[in-house]
Design a protein around this motif. Sequence first.
Motif, PDB file in Angstrom:
ATOM      1  N   SER A  60     -22.823  13.093  -3.681  1.00  0.00           N
ATOM      2  CA  SER A  60     -21.715  12.612  -2.860  1.00  0.00           C
ATOM      3  C   SER A  60     -21.028  11.447  -3.557  1.00  0.00           C
ATOM      4  CB  SER A  60     -22.214  12.142  -1.499  1.00  0.00           C
ATOM      5  OG  SER A  60     -23.009  10.977  -1.650  1.00  0.00           O
ATOM      6  N   ARG A  61     -19.826  11.126  -3.085  1.00  0.00           N
ATOM      7  CA  ARG A  61     -19.104   9.970  -3.621  1.00  0.00           C
ATOM      8  C   ARG A  61     -19.868   8.683  -3.302  1.00  0.00           C
ATOM      9  NH1 ARG A  61     -14.992   6.102  -3.075  1.00  0.00           N
ATOM     10  NH2 ARG A  61     -13.638   6.126  -4.914  1.00  0.00           N
ATOM     11  N   GLU A  62     -20.508   8.630  -2.153  1.00  0.00           N
ATOM     12  CA  GLU A  62     -21.275   7.450  -1.760  1.00  0.00           C
ATOM     13  C   GLU A  62     -22.420   7.174  -2.746  1.00  0.00           C
ATOM     14  OE1 GLU A  62     -18.798   8.869   1.314  1.00  0.00           O
ATOM     15  OE2 GLU A  62     -20.428   9.994   0.377  1.00  0.00           O
ATOM     16  N   ARG A  63     -23.095   8.229  -3.169  1.00  0.00           N
ATOM     17  CA  ARG A  63     -24.186   8.056  -4.148  1.00  0.00           C
ATOM     18  C   ARG A  63     -23.630   7.556  -5.483  1.00  0.00           C
ATOM     19  NH1 ARG A  63     -29.369   8.362  -1.881  1.00  0.00           N
ATOM     20  NH2 ARG A  63     -29.471  10.165  -0.530  1.00  0.00           N
ATOM     21  N   TRP A  64     -22.481   8.093  -5.891  1.00  0.00           N
ATOM     22  CA  TRP A  64     -21.861   7.652  -7.142  1.00  0.00           C
ATOM     23  C   TRP A  64     -21.422   6.191  -7.039  1.00  0.00           C
ATOM     24  CZ3 TRP A  64     -16.412   6.812  -8.086  1.00  0.00           C
ATOM     25  CH2 TRP A  64     -16.138   6.477  -9.421  1.00  0.00           C
ATOM     26  N   GLN A  65     -20.863   5.815  -5.904  1.00  0.00           N
ATOM     27  CA  GLN A  65     -20.432   4.432  -5.710  1.00  0.00           C
ATOM     28  C   GLN A  65     -21.626   3.473  -5.809  1.00  0.00           C
ATOM     29  OE1 GLN A  65     -17.077   2.938  -4.753  1.00  0.00           O
ATOM     30  NE2 GLN A  65     -16.864   4.639  -6.186  1.00  0.00           N
ATOM     31  N   LYS A  66     -22.767   3.898  -5.280  1.00  0.00           N
ATOM     32  CA  LYS A  66     -23.972   3.067  -5.397  1.00  0.00           C
ATOM     33  C   LYS A  66     -24.338   2.900  -6.877  1.00  0.00           C
ATOM     34  CE  LYS A  66     -28.498   2.290  -3.504  1.00  0.00           C
ATOM     35  NZ  LYS A  66     -29.552   2.688  -2.595  1.00  0.00           N
ATOM     36  N   HIS A  67     -24.241   3.977  -7.636  1.00  0.00           N
ATOM     37  CA  HIS A  67     -24.499   3.919  -9.082  1.00  0.00           C
ATOM     38  C   HIS A  67     -23.550   2.931  -9.751  1.00  0.00           C
ATOM     39  CE1 HIS A  67     -24.602   5.052 -13.305  1.00  0.00           C
ATOM     40  NE2 HIS A  67     -23.343   5.427 -13.226  1.00  0.00           N
ATOM     41  N   MET A  68     -22.281   2.985  -9.370  1.00  0.00           N
ATOM     42  CA  MET A  68     -21.285   2.110  -9.997  1.00  0.00           C
ATOM     43  C   MET A  68     -21.582   0.632  -9.758  1.00  0.00           C
ATOM     44  SD  MET A  68     -19.362   3.999 -11.766  1.00  0.00           S
ATOM     45  CE  MET A  68     -17.990   2.920 -12.178  1.00  0.00           C
ATOM     46  N   GLY A  69     -22.300   0.321  -8.700  1.00  0.00           N
ATOM     47  CA  GLY A  69     -22.677  -1.059  -8.417  1.00  0.00           C
ATOM     48  C   GLY A  69     -24.069  -1.431  -8.892  1.00  0.00           C
ATOM     49  N   SER A  70     -24.742  -0.505  -9.586  1.00  0.00           N
ATOM     50  CA  SER A  70     -26.133  -0.731  -9.996  1.00  0.00           C
ATOM     51  C   SER A  70     -26.251  -1.815 -11.069  1.00  0.00           C
ATOM     52  CB  SER A  70     -26.750   0.569 -10.511  1.00  0.00           C
ATOM     53  OG  SER A  70     -26.123   0.953 -11.732  1.00  0.00           O
ATOM     54  N   GLN A  71     -27.422  -2.421 -11.113  1.00  0.00           N
ATOM     55  CA  GLN A  71     -27.668  -3.480 -12.095  1.00  0.00           C
ATOM     56  C   GLN A  71     -27.595  -2.963 -13.528  1.00  0.00           C
ATOM     57  OE1 GLN A  71     -28.005  -6.883 -11.466  1.00  0.00           O
ATOM     58  NE2 GLN A  71     -27.631  -6.872 -13.666  1.00  0.00           N
ATOM     59  N   HIS A  72     -28.131  -1.761 -13.783  1.00  0.00           N
ATOM     60  CA  HIS A  72     -28.109  -1.266 -15.162  1.00  0.00           C
ATOM     61  C   HIS A  72     -26.685  -0.994 -15.641  1.00  0.00           C
ATOM     62  CE1 HIS A  72     -28.733   2.416 -12.751  1.00  0.00           C
ATOM     63  NE2 HIS A  72     -28.063   3.039 -13.680  1.00  0.00           N
TER      64      HIS A  72
END
Length: 96
Positions: A60-72
């Motif tokens: 989902s876009r929500e999962r991708w958005q979480k990735h975009m904010g990830s520390q790595h």
Amino acid sequence: MSKLTIVANIKAKADKIDLVRAELQGLIETTRAEAGCMQYDLHQDNEDPAHFMFYENWESRERWQKHMGSQHLQDYIAATEGAVEEFTVNEMTVIA
């Protein structure tokens, strides 16, 4: 939730290709282990070694958005500051 495909194009500065490549490769294992990541493949252009492309599929876009904010991902951005000439992201949906 509908699946999201991401095509991310990264163009490294000519003298920073090795740095950008190493930092991009460093994202793969951690990102593939993220919730919602279905596919995360890095490509390098055969004619232009400064051009990298991620082909990604997310639940989902929500999962991708979480990735975009990830520390790595934030660490990658900091490590490649000034080394990337161009960066574009296309959010895509499969239609056939």
